[in-house]
Design an enzyme around this catalytic site. Structure first.
Site, PDB file in Angstrom:
ATOM      1  N   HIS A 160       0.965  -1.297  -0.304  1.00 28.48           N
ATOM      2  CA  HIS A 160       0.122  -0.348  -0.563  1.00 28.48           C
ATOM      3  C   HIS A 160       0.770   1.435   0.057  1.00 28.48           C
ATOM      4  O   HIS A 160       0.290   2.767  -0.177  1.00 28.48           O
ATOM      5  CB  HIS A 160      -1.062  -0.137   1.169  1.00 28.48           C
ATOM      6  CG  HIS A 160      -2.026  -1.163   1.568  1.00 28.48           C
ATOM      7  ND1 HIS A 160      -2.548  -1.334   2.626  1.00 28.48           N
ATOM      8  CD2 HIS A 160      -2.725  -1.607  -0.227  1.00 28.48           C
ATOM      9  CE1 HIS A 160      -3.616  -2.298   1.887  1.00 28.48           C
ATOM     10  NE2 HIS A 160      -3.207  -2.686   0.488  1.00 28.48           N
ATOM     11  N   HIS A 168      -1.857  -7.900   4.234  1.00 27.55           N
ATOM     12  CA  HIS A 168       0.085  -7.854   3.992  1.00 27.55           C
ATOM     13  C   HIS A 168       0.141  -6.044   3.550  1.00 27.55           C
ATOM     14  O   HIS A 168       1.126  -6.081   3.391  1.00 27.55           O
ATOM     15  CB  HIS A 168       0.670  -8.768   3.365  1.00 27.55           C
ATOM     16  CG  HIS A 168       0.762 -10.123   4.443  1.00 27.55           C
ATOM     17  ND1 HIS A 168       1.130 -10.690   5.698  1.00 27.55           N
ATOM     18  CD2 HIS A 168      -0.264 -11.630   4.019  1.00 27.55           C
ATOM     19  CE1 HIS A 168       0.423 -11.911   5.675  1.00 27.55           C
ATOM     20  NE2 HIS A 168      -0.093 -12.616   5.153  1.00 27.55           N
ATOM     21  N   CYS A 169      -0.659  -5.048   4.020  1.00 27.01           N
ATOM     22  CA  CYS A 169      -1.039  -4.222   3.245  1.00 27.01           C
ATOM     23  C   CYS A 169      -0.865  -4.377   2.008  1.00 27.01           C
ATOM     24  O   CYS A 169       0.326  -3.110   1.588  1.00 27.01           O
ATOM     25  CB  CYS A 169       0.241  -3.529   4.502  1.00 27.01           C
ATOM     26  SG  CYS A 169       0.137  -2.398   5.505  1.00 27.01           S
ATOM     27  N   ALA A 170      -1.607  -5.339   1.015  1.00 22.20           N
ATOM     28  CA  ALA A 170      -1.668  -5.544  -0.128  1.00 22.20           C
ATOM     29  C   ALA A 170      -2.352  -6.068  -0.249  1.00 22.20           C
ATOM     30  O   ALA A 170      -2.861  -7.393  -1.073  1.00 22.20           O
ATOM     31  CB  ALA A 170      -0.388  -6.644  -0.682  1.00 22.20           C
TER      32      ALA A 170
END
EC number: 2.8.1.7
Length: 406
Positions: free
Chosen positions: A124, A363-365
């Protein structure tokens, strides 16, 4: 020097502790790595006996602190083979470094109708700043799609570039899949179209040597805390000619040349004009110790050990029923997986009961999760202090969870 994982582990105090009555198996270094005593001691020593505000101080403590800080800038420049230490800006981490580029270079160079290219595997931190910039100026965000094996559809990349492309922002290594992108050909293609290239190196610099001159990238950014250093400190590399043209994005002390209420303010030269306010000097000292520690071990030796460990882990995980692995065999640092139809949080909780620390979630994805049509994944990451025994404990733990949950 022969790499000894036992000697390395002895330098990390936390690795001797227990979790739930069992030895800690820390498989979460991709989120944040543990710190060796050399880093902890260097930062503590600075605060005990050497602390002072840097810059402009004529007394001994201030002068010494300033010298130590600038020596770390020099060490970091050697670590990534920059041409000059003055191409490096101290930032809080990768996220701030990318936001600095978006708000300084981006605001000055990206206009309505222009476009920026990212990929579907980005963290992100390498998506949201560009979304915000595009929304501000009326630019377009273009996306390189994924293949099912976690590699990029590189054949689509030439079709994404045009005369309005200003930037390619790409991760060096995926924080979820471990995919190492072919930066050399991607950077060459971008430059052929007159675009600049920013590389998110947060998941790369701890695994093998990085040479920014050989890559020929325009921006390279990484965090200290994933490199066995402190939190709250990172490095942004910018080619010198670009950096000198970029305006500051934060105002305050240390980044000015003159301030006048009637005539306005002039800036000091780069990189210092991007370092407003009192810096995280203790964190910088700790980062320097981390760079020294890793360099002494040798990144090539670390890479060889970690790759052997990764190959062993992937082969052993084949014995776990109903285990889905995401990404290709050739990967760096991380293994993302799901066990049957069980939520990653449940699997991670069971592993924690067995003393095994893995990361669970998106996972910030989130775009990557959407591509694989899952809400979350478990992620085990392998670092230079992890062992074959810890891999075996992970495999045994997953087998046990499968027997319990079905």
């Amino acid at each position: 020097m022969t790499f000894s994982v036992d000697k390395v582990r002895a330098d990390f105090p936390v690795l001797s502790r227990e979790v739930n009555g069992l030895p800690l198996a820390y498989l979460d270094s991709a989120a944040s790595a543990q710190k060796p005593s050399q880093v902890i001691d260097a930062e503590a020593e600075f605060y005990r006996h050497g602390y002072a505000a840097v810059h402009r101080g004529i007394h001994t403590l201030s002068a010494q602190a300033t010298e130590k800080m600038e020596n770390v800038r020099k060490r970091a420049s050697l670590f990534i083979n920059a041409r000059s230490a003055e191409e490096l800006v101290f930032v809080r981490g990768t996220t701030e470094g990318i936001n600095l580029v978006a708000n300084s270079w981006g605001n000055s160079n990206v206009r309505a109708g222009d476009n920026i290219i990212i990929s579907q595997m980005e963290h992100h931190a390498n998506i949201v700043p560009w979304q915000m910039l595009c929304a501000r100026v009326g630019a377009e965000l273009r996306v390189i799609p994924l293949n099912p094996d976690g590699t990029l559809q590189l054949e689509t990349l030439p079709t994404l570039f045009d005369e309005k492309t200003r930037l390619l922002a790409i991760t060096h290594v995926s924080n979820v899949l471990g995919t190492e992108n072919p930066l050399a050909e991607m950077i060459t293609l971008a430059h052929q179209h007159g675009a600049k290239v920013l590389v998110d190196g947060a998941q790369a610099v701890m695994h093998h040597p990085v040479d920014v001159q050989a890559l020929d990238c325009d921006f390279y950014v990484f965090s200290g805390h994933k490199l066995y250093g402190p939190t709250g400190i990172g490095i942004l590399y910018v080619k010198e000619a670009l950096l000198q043209e970029m305006p500051p994005w934060e105002g305050g002390g240390s980044m000015i040349a003159t301030v006048s209420l009637s005539e306005g303010t002039t800036w000091t030269k780069a990189p210092w004009r991007f370092e407003a306010g009192t810096p995280n000097t203790g964190g910088i000292i700790g980062l320097g110790a981390a760079l020294e520690y890793v360099s002494a071990l040798g990144l090539n030796s670390i890479a060889e050990y970690e790759q052997n460990l990764m190959h062993y882990a992937l082969s052993q995980l084949e014995s776990v029923p109903d285990l889905t692995l995401y990404g290709q065999q050739n990967r760096l640092g991380v293994i993302a997986f799901n066990l049957g139809k069980h939520h990653a949080y449940d699997v991670g909780s069971f592993l924690d009961n067995y003393g095994i620390a893995v990361r669970t979630g998106h996972h910030c994805a989130m775009p990557l999760m959407a591509y694989y049509n899952v809400p979350a994944m478990c992620r085990a990451s392998l670092a230079m202090y992890n062992t074959h025994e810890e891999v075996e404990r992970l495999v045994t733990g997953l087998q046990r969870i499968h027997r319990l949950l079905g």
